[in-house]
Design an enzyme around this catalytic site. Structure first.
Site, PDB file in Angstrom:
ATOM      1  N   CYS A 159       1.967   1.619 -17.104  1.00 40.42           N
ATOM      2  CA  CYS A 159       1.896   0.171 -17.295  1.00 40.42           C
ATOM      3  C   CYS A 159       1.256  -0.424 -16.043  1.00 40.42           C
ATOM      4  O   CYS A 159       1.785  -1.326 -15.419  1.00 40.42           O
ATOM      5  CB  CYS A 159       3.268  -0.424 -17.583  1.00 40.42           C
ATOM      6  SG  CYS A 159       4.503  -0.015 -16.336  1.00 40.42           S
TER       7      CYS A 159
ATOM      8  N   GLU B 272       0.826  -1.201   0.000  1.00 41.52           N
ATOM      9  CA  GLU B 272       0.000   0.000   0.000  1.00 41.52           C
ATOM     10  C   GLU B 272       0.867   1.260   0.000  1.00 41.52           C
ATOM     11  O   GLU B 272       0.564   2.233  -0.696  1.00 41.52           O
ATOM     12  CB  GLU B 272      -0.936  -0.012   1.210  1.00 41.52           C
ATOM     13  CG  GLU B 272      -2.014   1.035   1.135  1.00 41.52           C
ATOM     14  CD  GLU B 272      -3.024   0.899   2.261  1.00 41.52           C
ATOM     15  OE1 GLU B 272      -3.277   1.939   2.892  1.00 41.52           O
ATOM     16  OE2 GLU B 272      -3.515  -0.207   2.511  1.00 41.52           O
TER      17      GLU B 272
END
Length: 140
Positions: free
Chosen positions: A37, A1
């Site tokens: 990406c 995270e």
């Protein structure tokens, strides 16, 4: 995270710097392409929304003929309705790595974004007969 937060924080700053570096009156039209990406909303639509809120840019059509539209809503979060002009690519649908593409047009040199601006205009594609390339022409 924490890695994701670090990435989208850096991506926000990079995109704002790119917008600041572009001249909206240039011969090429003041366009910025933002591509990652990644298929994470935090790195894609959320970063583009941040730019829309903080710089004088609008989303325009990418000219890409395939891919899935960007999200205008995701898990209770609403994004600009023109996010549909962005394109998402998924490995299981497109036989490509996952990635995201957005095309922005800078329309002013003032700092700030669309918070107080009226709805940005949609740009439509017109065929340029002289050089056989698609040129974006603003409706306004």
């Amino acid at each position: 995270e924490k890695d994701i937060q670090r990435c989208f924080t850096a991506q926000r700053q990079i995109l704002l710097n790119a917008i600041d570096a572009v001249n909206e009156s240039s011969a090429t039209g003041g366009y910025i392409v933002y591509s990652t990406c990644s298929i994470l909303v935090e790195e894609n639509e959320a970063v583009v929304q941040y730019a829309l809120n903080n710089r004088p840019v609008k989303l325009v059509e990418t000219g890409l003929e395939f891919g899935v539209e960007g999200f205008s809503n995701f898990k209770g979060t609403s994004f600009h309705p023109f996010m549909k002009y962005c394109r998402r690519y998924y490995p299981h649908l497109h036989n490509l790595d996952g990635f995201f593409v957005a095309k922005l047009k800078k329309y002013s040199t003032k700092q700030g974004g669309n918070k107080k601006e009226s709805e940005p205009t949609v740009e439509k594609k017109k065929k340029n007969k002289e050089d056989d390339s698609n040129a974006s022409i603003a409706d306004d």
